[in-house]
Scaffold this active site. Structure first.
Site, PDB file in Angstrom:
ATOM      1  N   ALA A 200      32.516  41.419  40.774  1.00  0.00           N
ATOM      2  CA  ALA A 200      33.081  42.317  39.760  1.00  0.00           C
ATOM      3  C   ALA A 200      31.993  42.761  38.775  1.00  0.00           C
ATOM      4  O   ALA A 200      31.903  43.936  38.415  1.00  0.00           O
ATOM      5  CB  ALA A 200      34.217  41.611  39.017  1.00  0.00           C
TER       6      ALA A 200
ATOM      7  N   CYS B 187      33.237  44.257  50.320  1.00  0.00           N
ATOM      8  CA  CYS B 187      33.534  43.211  49.330  1.00  0.00           C
ATOM      9  C   CYS B 187      33.894  43.695  47.926  1.00  0.00           C
ATOM     10  O   CYS B 187      34.871  43.226  47.355  1.00  0.00           O
ATOM     11  CB  CYS B 187      32.346  42.254  49.239  1.00  0.00           C
ATOM     12  SG  CYS B 187      32.129  41.300  50.733  1.00  0.00           S
TER      13      CYS B 187
ATOM     14  N   LYS C 233      37.495  45.157  47.333  1.00  0.00           N
ATOM     15  CA  LYS C 233      38.548  44.189  47.655  1.00  0.00           C
ATOM     16  C   LYS C 233      38.530  43.011  46.679  1.00  0.00           C
ATOM     17  O   LYS C 233      39.583  42.538  46.252  1.00  0.00           O
ATOM     18  CB  LYS C 233      38.370  43.754  49.110  1.00  0.00           C
ATOM     19  CG  LYS C 233      38.228  42.294  49.402  1.00  0.00           C
ATOM     20  CD  LYS C 233      38.122  42.047  50.883  1.00  0.00           C
ATOM     21  CE  LYS C 233      36.944  41.186  51.268  1.00  0.00           C
ATOM     22  NZ  LYS C 233      36.881  39.870  50.646  1.00  0.00           N
TER      23      LYS C 233
END
Ligand SMILES: NC(=O)c1ccc[n+]([C@@H]2O[C@H](COP(=O)([O-])OP(=O)(O)OC[C@H]3O[C@@H](n4cnc5c(N)ncnc54)[C@H](O)[C@@H]3O)[C@@H](O)[C@H]2O)c1
Length: 447
Positions: free
Chosen positions: A210, A261, A264
């Site tokens: 993130a 990645c 998601k």
């Protein structure tokens, strides 16, 4: 697993997969035919395969033989039911856990290598303990998220910034942690092997992705502002990256991040936060995705606008389809979404990527289900030569930062294009001044 096998010849590593074709490719006599393209990977496989690295579809036997099992199956975003579009689909994880429980006749350490939502380990524990044969087999669950980046995977694995291992805090848990520490300690300095509790480890992986994606969206947000002012995003990135508190990495403005990645994992984080009622936290991280989607759409819209508001019947050459350089992975690649947007405007697209096969391009477009496979193959052509892709094109869009693009004979490409020849550098990798001197009309992200 290949790198573990290479670095630990005394450990037998068996990689099992349900997908027979994939396993057959991993066993291909010609090591260059393995299914994943990664610099250095075929050499690693060539060294260890047949010595202590094996690829098989006999999942039960591998489970039975193993002391330690790494679950590395896919954990995509759910496409149905509760949490659709955000939560991780743990179907494959659960199937693995049930199979391990059913087959195991001796104690096992089960390592979560897949990226998983926080507290998945407790689900695994529950399944393993309640569905095992009941003959006293004990399971320890560890979290050992993978931080490698595609394109530099082997390098990252050989010299990781850190290895993270989460385990239970009781004695049995700590013994299991130590067993996995001992594996990595064969080549990773001990001070780089971090141990935590399971939940911290699970959350750290989601957080790392993130934060990385957030940097990309942050610089991309500013790239739009730069395009409306006299500021140049490359200069801004250099100036802020020189601040040691910020650092220079992940500050390249682009058409947007892709890969299996980032999106998601952030969606997963957003879903978890919403589950706990943390609306502000969820909204904050969701904005990273909203910005990324905006950037891809904005790039496609700019192409349309600069081509006099219509791309209908015009040929647009795509240089690159992979989501980044040095990989053949196309999952969530920005190229797919830019193409989709242009196809709504009935553009003709010619794709060249040095590593992505034609079939993958069509599979990616067909998967969107926004038009029929026949339409996709009518409007999109995949070619093996970049000069052919660009011949008679109205515009070129650079979608992947492959190094070879910088070495092309750009004069020759220009000579064979329709004029004015437009070039949209979605990765900010080409020398704008040089291209403009040739005659190209260049649009780079953020300047
Ligand atoms: N790709 C990356 O760079 C990367 C980096 C860090 C973490 N991860 C995480 O690793 C996990 C796997 O990612 P990937 O990119 O390798 O996915 P992938 O889809 O390429 O591979 C998953 C494989 O698991 C196999 N599989 C599914 N269920 C199985 C079962 N029950 N038994 C045996 N095999 C089974 C599938 O056939 C498939 O080949 C994901 O959770 C991902 O988030 C990936």
């Amino acid at each position: 697993m290949a790198v573990i096998a290479k670095q630990c010849p005394q450990i037998e590593v068996t990689v099992v997969d349900l997908n027979e074709a994939r396993i057959a490719s991993w066993n291909d006599a010609d090591v260059n035919n393995i299914p994943v393209y990664e610099p250095g990977l075929s050499a690693v496989v060539a060294e260890a395969r047949g010595r202590n690295l094996f690829f098989s579809t006999d999942v039960d036997k591998a489970i039975d033989d193993a002391d330690m099992i790494f679950i590395s199956v896919n954990t995509p975003t759910k496409t149905y039911g509760a949490g659709k579009g955000q939560a991780a689909d743990l179907k494959w994880i659960e199937l693995c856990a049930r199979q391990i429980a059913r087959v195991s006749k001796s104690d096992k350490i089960v390592v979560e290598k897949s990226t998983l939502p926080v507290r998945t380990a407790s689900t695994l524990k529950d399944i393993l303990h309640h569905t095992s044969n009941g003959d006293g087999v004990k399971f320890q669950i560890l979290s050992n998220p993978e931080f490698l980046a595609e394109g530099t995977a082997v390098e990252d694995l050989l010299a990781p910034d850190r290895v993270l291992i989460g385990g239970d805090q009781d004695e049995a848990g700590q013994n299991a942690v130590q067993a996995l520490v001992d594996v990595y300690a064969n080549w990773v300095p001990r001070e780089r092997i971090l141990t935590t509790n399971v939940w911290s480890s699970e959350l750290s992986k989601l957080t790392a992705n993130a934060m990385l994606a957030q940097r990309v969206s942050s610089i991309n947000a500013l790239s739009e502002l730069c395009e409306h002012t006299e500021a140049d995003i490359n200069e801004v990135a250099r100036a802020i990256g020189a601040d040691s508190r910020i650092g220079p990495k992940f500050l390249k403005a682009s058409v947007g991040f892709g890969g299996s990645c980032f999106q998601k994992d952030i969606l997963n984080l957003v879903y978890i936060a919403r589950t706990y009622g943390l609306t502000e936290v969820a909204d904050y991280w969701e904005q990273v995705i909203i910005m990324n989607d905006h950037q891809k759409r904005r790039f496609a819209n700019k192409i349309i606008k600069r081509l006099y508001n219509t791309v209908n019947g015009k040929k647009i050459a795509f240089l690159g389809w992979a989501f980044k350089k040095d990989t053949n992975d196309t999952r969530e690649s920005a190229a797919i979404y830019v193409a989709d947007h242009l196809l709504f405007e009935q553009a003709n697209i010619a794709v060249y990527d040095p590593k992505v096969p034609a079939q993958q391009v069509y599979t990616d477009l067909d998967y969107l289900a926004t038009r029929s496979p026949d339409e996709n193959s009518d409007y999109v052509k995949v070619v093996h030569d970049p000069y052919e892709a660009c011949k008679d094109a109205h515009a070129i869009a650079v979608l992947t930062e492959w190094d070879e693009f910088k070495t092309y004979d750009w004069q020759r490409i220009y000579d064979n294009m329709l004029k004015p020849a437009h070039l949209f550098d979605g990765r900010n990798i080409l020398d704008r001044n040089e291209l403009e001197a040739i005659g190209f009309k260049v649009s780079a992200v953020g300047s």
